[in-house]
Motif scaffolding. Structure first.
Motif, PDB file in Angstrom:
ATOM      1  N   TYR A 390       0.863  -1.188   0.000  1.00 35.79           N
ATOM      2  CA  TYR A 390       0.000   0.000   0.000  1.00 35.79           C
ATOM      3  C   TYR A 390       0.890   1.225   0.000  1.00 35.79           C
ATOM      4  O   TYR A 390       1.716   1.404   0.902  1.00 35.79           O
ATOM      5  N   ASP A 401      -8.098   4.107  -0.953  1.00 36.45           N
ATOM      6  CA  ASP A 401      -7.848   2.693  -1.228  1.00 36.45           C
ATOM      7  C   ASP A 401      -7.940   1.888   0.064  1.00 36.45           C
ATOM      8  O   ASP A 401      -7.431   2.309   1.102  1.00 36.45           O
ATOM      9  N   TYR A 403      -8.308  -2.466   1.722  1.00 41.12           N
ATOM     10  CA  TYR A 403      -8.182  -3.899   1.444  1.00 41.12           C
ATOM     11  C   TYR A 403      -8.340  -4.666   2.750  1.00 41.12           C
ATOM     12  O   TYR A 403      -8.216  -4.109   3.839  1.00 41.12           O
ATOM     13  N   ASP A 419     -11.709   0.954  -3.786  1.00 39.88           N
ATOM     14  CA  ASP A 419     -11.210   2.315  -4.016  1.00 39.88           C
ATOM     15  C   ASP A 419     -12.388   3.276  -3.961  1.00 39.88           C
ATOM     16  O   ASP A 419     -13.333   3.155  -4.739  1.00 39.88           O
ATOM     17  N   HIS A 489     -14.270  -2.284 -10.787  1.00 40.59           N
ATOM     18  CA  HIS A 489     -12.862  -2.220 -10.410  1.00 40.59           C
ATOM     19  C   HIS A 489     -12.000  -2.822 -11.521  1.00 40.59           C
ATOM     20  O   HIS A 489     -12.490  -3.624 -12.321  1.00 40.59           O
ATOM     21  N   TYR A 544      -5.777  -5.353  -7.238  1.00 36.78           N
ATOM     22  CA  TYR A 544      -5.053  -4.098  -7.157  1.00 36.78           C
ATOM     23  C   TYR A 544      -6.001  -2.939  -7.440  1.00 36.78           C
ATOM     24  O   TYR A 544      -7.123  -3.124  -7.918  1.00 36.78           O
ATOM     25  N   THR A 545      -5.545  -1.734  -7.161  1.00 36.10           N
ATOM     26  CA  THR A 545      -6.311  -0.535  -7.494  1.00 36.10           C
ATOM     27  C   THR A 545      -5.754   0.100  -8.763  1.00 36.10           C
ATOM     28  O   THR A 545      -4.650  -0.235  -9.220  1.00 36.10           O
ATOM     29  N   ASP A 594      -3.185   6.799  -4.997  1.00 40.40           N
ATOM     30  CA  ASP A 594      -2.753   5.714  -4.116  1.00 40.40           C
ATOM     31  C   ASP A 594      -2.622   4.414  -4.913  1.00 40.40           C
ATOM     32  O   ASP A 594      -3.245   4.243  -5.963  1.00 40.40           O
ATOM     33  N   ALA A 596      -2.761   0.179  -4.095  1.00 41.80           N
ATOM     34  CA  ALA A 596      -2.912  -0.963  -3.196  1.00 41.80           C
ATOM     35  C   ALA A 596      -2.860  -2.231  -4.051  1.00 41.80           C
ATOM     36  O   ALA A 596      -3.566  -2.331  -5.056  1.00 41.80           O
TER      37      ALA A 596
END
Length: 613
Positions: A390, A401, A403, A419, A489, A544-545, A594, A596
């Motif tokens: 992160y 973000d 998780y 997100d 996403h 992931y973001t 960000d 993540a």
């Protein structure tokens, strides 16, 4: 022989079932709470009624040694003032439950009196009580106390519900505290920035200090006094009060009972020592001890002295004055964080420091809020290797973000990455709400479709304004599959580990998990595809973001292709090193977002319970 519990009589099972339904309904109320007052109302009203309790209260830790009763329904007259604050080290059921971190159940007046003979009696007759500590990540926050008429046994089903509700209550309070703390810090930093700019710009120092005093009221203090040193004496420069009609009382107090250089505490001692003076709680006894006569005590009570602090206006080693803040019963209880702010403001008022410090502090605030709602660590599981990266953006405001990984009771594994669109404290608050809501929904039904439907309902009922993207997945190591659902996403990847070929290590294939429907959360709900993918030992799930793959002026497909290529080309023996390589290689340093990345590698396959091999 003890009198049998009334729930075991005819209709008792129906009464219990009704209570459990009502307790379940309290979950939405807790998730929707946006303030401590809102949580207090849910606990003292909805939760108390749902549990069929005659008394319900909420106490919160205000410092390491003190609990404060923030709300109560029921009990004798004046109980709220008598228990406004009480020591954590004291011999009370609530304090014992907080210190132990486990629920305390007392059935019958005899047991209560036997263990706590000095405890105030809430009501006459037979009664029982349960104290439920509020704990987040091992940190105690407070306690919920419920009192019942008669002898009340709390069975396992009801205790489970009460435990779930208090866990949600604790998560909500933690989220609200983190949000309020960050918002308060942001307000303080914004105030400091404005004050610094004015102090650096304006030549009229006295007018500027007067404006600073007025700006601090009423959001920080009920009243503020700034006094400058003049030939060894303090001369009042500015007085600001939240209630203008009390300005005359402040003036009368200062004229009739001026501060004395000879008393051991007060503004003159701050002036002489250059050391701040903090009085978190001013009791009636302290006021009586301070007052010089009856009129002095009358003025002090009319001005509602309940918490105060004085900070030196210090330039290098020379003190040029003192700033004093006072709050009343309804104001904040000054603490060490407030003192730090007061000292910073006093310093800026004296020397107008560089604004560069503001950006550093704002970033610390953003990181504090973000990390307050992200898991401290990932679970260690026998069949899985879990890693996460992160990286917050380089801005000074908080990102969105989030998780988490949640082991399920049946041996499966739930994981999600999301997100929140937007930035700042409010976006981070929605992030906290989402993580808490997902964990709650997992506890009720972890299936992907059920969790997404529940999140749509949360958005509908709470009226959340931010849009949220999310990937949620449930993996079964024994059965060898993972079910994934996507709400707008970037698609997760499954990195397939091929058989080892000498000289050709690493994965041979990367599958992109794409469903037919991926409606974003907050856009009105809708059906979303649940995609089942096979999972073999050695395979790695990557969620992931968009901060990992998106770049300015580039189609996201190019970023996804770059990620797939990087996964294929990267040596996959060390999962931690893989994530580090992906983030360093793929993240766009010019894009302020960000990142993540959550990776779950199946290391072995434990057969489901009861399977014959």
């Amino acid at each position: 022989m003890p009198e049998p519990d009334s729930r075991h009589s005819e209709g008792g099972a129906d009464q219990l079932a009704g209570r459990l339904r009502r307790l379940a309904a309290v979950t939405t109320d807790l998730l929707g709470a946006t303030s401590i007052a809102g949580v207090t109302d849910v606990v003292t009203n909805h939760l108390t009624d749902a549990a069929d309790a005659v008394l319900g209260s909420l106490s919160l830790l205000v410092d390491d040694d003190t609990l404060a009763l923030v709300g109560i329904r029921g009990g004798r007259e004046g109980v709220a003032s008598r228990w406004a604050t009480y020591p954590l080290a004291g011999r009370t059921p609530a304090a014992d439950a907080v210190r132990a971190g486990t629920p305390l159940v007392l059935v019958g007046r005899a047991e209560i009196r036997g263990r706590y003979p000095d405890l105030e009696v809430a009501s006459e007759g037979e009664r029982s009580m349960v104290c439920l500590p509020l704990v987040v990540s091992g940190r105690p926050l407070g306690v919920v106390t419920l009192s019942f008429a008669g002898r009340r046994e709390i069975d396992d089903a009801e205790m489970t519900f009460l435990g779930l509700l208090t866990d949600i209550c604790a998560q909500t309070i933690d989220r609200i505290n983190a949000q309020a703390d960050a918002a308060d810090r942001e307000a303080k930093l914004a105030f400091l920035a404005e004050a610094s700019e004015r102090l650096a710009r304006d030549l009229d120092y006295e007018a500027t200090l007067t404006a600073v005093a007025e700006a601090a009221v009423p959001w920080f203090a009920d009243w503020c006094v700034i006094a400058l040193e003049d030939d060894g004496q303090l001369r009042t420069l500015a007085v600001a009060h939240a209630q203008p009609q009390h300005a005359g009382l402040v003036k009368e107090l200062q004229e009739r009972y001026p501060s004395s250089p000879d008393v051991p505490r007060g503004t003159y001692q701050v002036l002489f020592s250059g050391v701040s003076d903090l009085v978190p709680e001013i009791s009636d006894d302290l006021l009586a001890q301070t007052a010089q006569d009856a009129d002095h005590l009358r003025l002090l009570k009319m001005l509602d002295f309940r918490s105060a602090m004085a900070c030196p206006l210090k330039v290098h080693d020379r003190v040029v004055g003192v700033i004093t803040w006072v709050t009343g019963t309804q104001g904040r209880r000054f603490d060490t964080d407030d003192l730090a702010f007061g000292e910073d403001l006093a310093h800026r008022a004296a020397v107008a420091i560089d604004n560069a410090q503001l950006h550093t502090q704002l970033r610390d605030v953003a990181l504090h809020l973000t990390h307050a709602v992200l898991p401290d660590s990932l679970p260690r599981l026998p069949d899985w290797e879990l890693e996460v990266r992160y990286l917050p953006a380089g801005r000074t405001d908080a990102g969105g973000d989030f998780y988490d990984v949640v082991p399920l009771p049946d041996g499966r594994l739930a994981m999600f990455v999301g997100d929140v669109m937007g930035r700042g404290v409010h976006a981070a608050s929605v992030m906290a709400q989402m993580r808490s809501a997902v964990r709650t929904l997992i506890a009720l039904d972890p299936e992907p479709a059920a969790v997404m439907q529940g999140l749509d309902l949360v958005f509908e009922r709470l009226g959340l304004e931010h849009l949220v993207t999310l990937v949620y997945a449930v993996a079964d190591s024994g059965a060898g599959y993972i079910d994934t659902v996507n709400a707008g996403h970037p698609p997760p990847l499954i990195v397939r580990q091929a058989a080892v070929v000498p000289g050709e290590p690493g994965p041979t294939r990367v599958d992109m998990v794409v469903g037919a429907e991926t409606m974003i959360l907050g856009a009105g709900g809708g059906d979303r595809s649940v995609v089942r993918s096979l999972l073999n030992p050695g395979d790695t799930v990557l969620i992931y973001t968009d901060g990992l793959v998106e770049r300015r002026h580039e189609d996201i497909d190019a970023g996804l292709a770059r990620l797939v290529s990087a996964c294929i080309e990267t040596d996959s023996s060390d999962l931690d090193a893989v994530l580090e390589h992906l983030v360093v290689t793929l993240r766009d340093p010019t894009r302020d977002d960000d990142v993540a990345v959550l990776a779950a590698r199946l290391t072995s396959a434990t057969p489901p319970s009861g399977t014959n091999l």
